[in-house]
Structures are given as C-alpha cells and as structure tokens.
Scaffold this active site. Structure first.
Site, PDB file in Angstrom:
ATOM      1  CD1 TRP A 130      -0.042  -1.520   3.102  1.00 36.64           C
ATOM      2  CD2 TRP A 130       0.722   0.579   3.257  1.00 36.64           C
ATOM      3  NE1 TRP A 130       0.805  -1.461   4.181  1.00 36.64           N
ATOM      4  CE2 TRP A 130       1.280  -0.185   4.308  1.00 36.64           C
ATOM      5  CE3 TRP A 130       1.051   1.925   3.152  1.00 36.64           C
ATOM      6  CZ2 TRP A 130       2.153   0.358   5.250  1.00 36.64           C
ATOM      7  CZ3 TRP A 130       1.924   2.475   4.078  1.00 36.64           C
ATOM      8  CH2 TRP A 130       2.460   1.687   5.118  1.00 36.64           C
ATOM      9  CG  ASN A 131       5.071   1.175   0.652  1.00 34.35           C
ATOM     10  OD1 ASN A 131       4.621   0.298  -0.082  1.00 34.35           O
ATOM     11  ND2 ASN A 131       6.366   1.336   0.841  1.00 34.35           N
ATOM     12  CE  LYS A 154      -4.212 -11.272  -1.688  1.00 29.27           C
ATOM     13  NZ  LYS A 154      -4.058 -10.047  -0.839  1.00 29.27           N
ATOM     14  CG  HIS A 155      -2.919  -2.798  -4.811  1.00 34.53           C
ATOM     15  ND1 HIS A 155      -1.882  -2.639  -3.922  1.00 34.53           N
ATOM     16  CD2 HIS A 155      -2.890  -1.674  -5.596  1.00 34.53           C
ATOM     17  CE1 HIS A 155      -1.258  -1.510  -4.155  1.00 34.53           C
ATOM     18  NE2 HIS A 155      -1.844  -0.897  -5.172  1.00 34.53           N
ATOM     19  CB  ALA A 156      -2.272  -3.331   0.144  1.00 35.17           C
ATOM     20  N   GLY A 206       6.753  -6.773  -0.360  1.00 40.18           N
ATOM     21  CA  GLY A 206       6.054  -6.880   0.916  1.00 40.18           C
ATOM     22  C   GLY A 206       6.995  -7.256   2.035  1.00 40.18           C
ATOM     23  CD  GLU A 228      11.293  -3.912  -2.224  1.00 43.22           C
ATOM     24  OE1 GLU A 228      11.465  -4.119  -1.001  1.00 43.22           O
ATOM     25  OE2 GLU A 228      10.593  -3.000  -2.682  1.00 43.22           O
ATOM     26  CB  CYS A 262      11.242  -0.921   0.727  1.00 44.79           C
ATOM     27  SG  CYS A 262       9.664  -1.770   0.773  1.00 44.79           S
TER      28      CYS A 262
END
Length: 454
Positions: A130-131, A154-156, A206, A228, A262
């Site tokens: 989501w970030n 497949k998104h948050a 994630g 990642e 990240c």
C-alpha cells in the site's frame, strides 16, 4: 477478506468493496489465459504504442490519481503527484526502450547462426503493498506487459480505490481486456492461485515473512519469483562529509512518505567525530517539519497509513527507550483523529535493541554511532537486510570504494537511495532477490532462449 478505504488522516471509512468468489476468480483467470497467446504475438511496436497511451492517460489525469493516493494512504499531495509522474516516466522509458532490450543477441558459436531470444512466459501475478499504491504496481506491471506477458494484481486491501483506478488506466489506454486485471481475492485464494498452472510467475513487494511463504508456495510449482522484502537501509556519514548537505538529504530520506518506504534511510550510522554536529543540523530541520492534513500543499508529513502500524511502531520505539535509546524529538503518537506520529529522532541505538534489529516503517530516525569508518562499514553490513544504502563523504573515490563494499542491491554516494527506471532495483540477503526496472527487470519474466541453427 475486507477491501475497505479508510482515510488515515481522519479515521473515516470511505468505501467498501465486496470480495470475489471463487467463480469471479475463475472468470478472471480464464480471460487472462484466453488473451495471453494473442498478447504474446502482438508486435513489440504495438505494445510500446499502448505504453505511450498509458503515459498520456496518467499525465492528463495526474491530479485525480494523486488525490486517490492521498485519500487512501495519507501521502502528502505533492508527493502523490510526484508518484504519478514517476509511473508515467517508467511507462515512457519502457515504451522507448523495450524493442531494444528484447532484441535478439547474436552469439558466436559453431553454428551457422546462433542467438539468444527473449520471449514472454505467460501470466505474472503481482502481490503489491500500500505504501506506494501506484508506483509499486507500475514498477511491476509495465515491464511485465511490455515483455508480452499478462499481469494479475493482488493489491493491498486498504487501497482498493487506487487498485480500481489503475485497472481503469490500462483499459482507457487501449490494452486488450485481460492483459491487466485487479483481483479482489483473499490470502487463501492467492495461495491457490499461485499453484494454478495458468499463472507462470510471481512478483511480490512486501514483508519478509510473506516473501518466505510465497517463495515456498511458488517453489512447489517450480515458478519464477521476484521478491522485494523491505530493508533497513544505512545512511552512513563519514568524518569528512558535507554535513549541511547530508543532514538536508537525511530529512527527506527518512521522512518522505512518513518514513513508510522500503528504501527510506532507516539507520543513520554516524562516525563519532561528527555525530553531535550532524544531529544538531538534522534535529533543527526535523523540528520544523509541517505535520497535518496531507491534502494541503504545505504539509510535509501526513499520517501513517493504518492505526495498527502506528501502534506497532510506538511499541518498538518505547521498548528501545526502555533499553537505553535516547529520544531527541517526538517518539510518541499525536493526539486527535487520524494516525499521526510525531517526527522522531532516537539516538544512541545499539545492537540488540528493537529499533536496531527491526525495520521501522514510520517517521522515526534511528541514530547509531561508530568509532571510525571501519566500524561504520561493519555496522552497515551486519544487518540481515540488504536493499539500499548511502555513504556521505567529500572524497568521491573513497565513497565509491565504500559503496562497492556495502552489501546491498543499490549503493549511493552523496545521494539518497531512490529507484529509477533506468537502473535495476532489488536487494540481497533477507531483502529478497531478483530485479525490477531497467533491462534486467524487463528480462526477469522472459524465457531467455538459446537458438542454434546448424
């Protein structure tokens, strides 16, 4: 599984989306399988033309999409606009370079002619966080579809409006139905999907534990993965650094996107000789950061994206202080509505403290002191993560040598770590494996085929 938009600046629930049934998922998979062969056969020039359409669609509707980001995850609006522009830049880069990147490579052998071809592999599932709700998706999807693959997203679950808007961008840009699809599925459905033979590879951005789980599931089906998994990027300041320059960059490197990145600078490793002076410069800038409504132009720091993330961050900070870390600024949640946390500095963090061992995903700068350059390098490299790192020194040759010895996927000298479509992006150690972006990322999801003609 609940797909719900909540405004993190107010805590207000905005919109619910129903989860898919197994029948819905089967329909999407069937569509992807149906279009895959035709999309693989589509000339590269035609695929690149659609990427050019994508660039125009993004830039013509930049304000609309930036507002989606700010509403759903609290990013300051200026940063949201920059995120949309970065997505457009990536699409533009691959529209201009994919044909060259996928061109056959001639190889001299005993054949009359031999070469390496780069061919699509089919359908790639992307599991995205989501970030950076647009950039992470475009970073994954643009090279995937440029190479001739279909993309499933497949998104948050907390950014469904962004996911829906991204799917519409591909539709509005003329991509055939099924080339890019957003899946509103549960974790259990995802695990079944990973093992479905119509999915040929996976890309995950994630957490570390999610990465281990996905890699294990994909391994059972012998499917290619790119992972990642975050980082604890060191920002190393040597004794001969330009401290004004380093401190100014450090504030952006730590507090951009409320520290929820990240590749944000997470461990500031300061040589003792300059530690106090650097901290004074850094603290002065942190104390004037404007915190508040992310939709306002002047806001530098918005809320954290979710309440549980704020709670977890504060628990880590409080436990580290209990073990001897020294708070120099903030280090507490802000009162009132929304998920705000004060911009914070935690000094004299040492090995074994939670703030040293864990990835702090929020607006807390962790300061670690080193006796000299040798210890600074050792501290930078001893962490289990290895995504990005930066080193600051007036001696560029020394900085380059230091950068080459850093154990990470990207090392920067006198610059903050950032992703760039022209450069490969990814990590080592527990930060994952594989690369996104650049020619290397484009080829990750291709069949690198040797062709020998006698």
């Amino acid at each position: 599984m609940d797909f719900t938009s909540i405004n993190p600046a107010t805590g207000e629930t905005i919109k619910h989306y129903p989860a898919w049934t197994d029948s819905d998922l089967e329909q999407a998979l069937g569509l992807s399988a149906e279009v895959s062969s035709a999309w693989q056969s589509t000339p590269i020039e035609a695929r690149c033309e659609l990427l050019s359409n994508l660039v125009r669609t993004l830039r013509e509707n930049s304000d609309f999409h930036a507002a989606k980001i700010t509403l759903e995850m609290g990013k300051p609006i200026r940063e949201s606009r920059a995120e949309i522009e970065k997505c457009a830049w990536a699409a533009e880069f691959f529209s201009q370079n994919t044909e060259r990147f996928l061109r056959d490579e001639l190889v001299e052998t005993d054949a009359s002619r031999s070469y390496v071809a780069f061919q699509p592999i089919g359908t790639v599932l992307g599991i995205m966080p989501w970030n950076f709700p647009y950039w992470q998706v475009f970073r994954f999807a643009v090279p995937v579809v440029a190479a001739g693959n279909c993309a499933l997203l497949k998104h948050a679950s907390n950014v469904p409006q962004c996911a829906e808007a991204i799917e519409k961008i591909f539709q509005q840009s003329g991509f055939p139905p099924g080339v890019f699809q957003w899946l509103r599925i549960s974790h259990a459905q995802s695990e079944k999907l990973i093992q479905d033979p119509r999915v040929h590879a996976l890309s995950l951005t994630g957490g570390e534990q999610a990465g281990r789980r996905i890699a294990a599931l994909a391994g059972k089906s012998l499917k290619k993965t790119v992972l990642e998994l975050g980082g604890s990027d060191p920002f190393v300041v040597l004794a001969d650094a330009d401290l004004e320059l380093a401190a100014t960059a450090a504030v952006t490197a730590r507090f951009q996107n409320c520290g929820q990145s990240c590749i944000a600078a997470k461990r500031f490793i300061l040589v003792d000789a300059i530690a106090d002076e650097f901290l004074a410069l850094f603290k002065r800038q942190v104390e004037v950061l404007s915190v508040g409504d992310p939709s306002r132009e002047e806001t530098r720091l918005g809320p954290m994206a979710k309440s549980d993330l704020r709670d977890g961050l504060h628990h880590t900070v409080a436990e580290s202080m209990r073990q001897g870390a020294v708070p120099l600024a903030g280090c507490e949640p802000m009162a009132g509505p929304g998920y705000f946390y004060r911009p914070s500095i935690l000094d004299r963090v040492q090995r074994g403290m939670p703030a040293y061992q864990e990835e702090l995903f929020g607006p807390v700068a962790v300061m670690v002191r080193a006796r000299d350059e040798q210890e600074a390098l050792a501290l930078a490299n001893e962490h289990r993560y290895g995504l990005g790192a930066s080193v600051w020194t007036r001696d560029s040759a020394k900085g380059e040598d230091f950068a080459r010895r850093l154990q990470c996927g990207a090392a920067f000298v006198n610059g903050m770590v950032k992703s760039d479509p022209r450069m490969p992006f990814g990590g080592v150690k527990d930060s994952g494996y594989g690369r996104e972006l650049s020619i290397h990322g484009l080829r990750e999801f291709t069949n690198i085929k040797s062709i020998w003609i006698g």
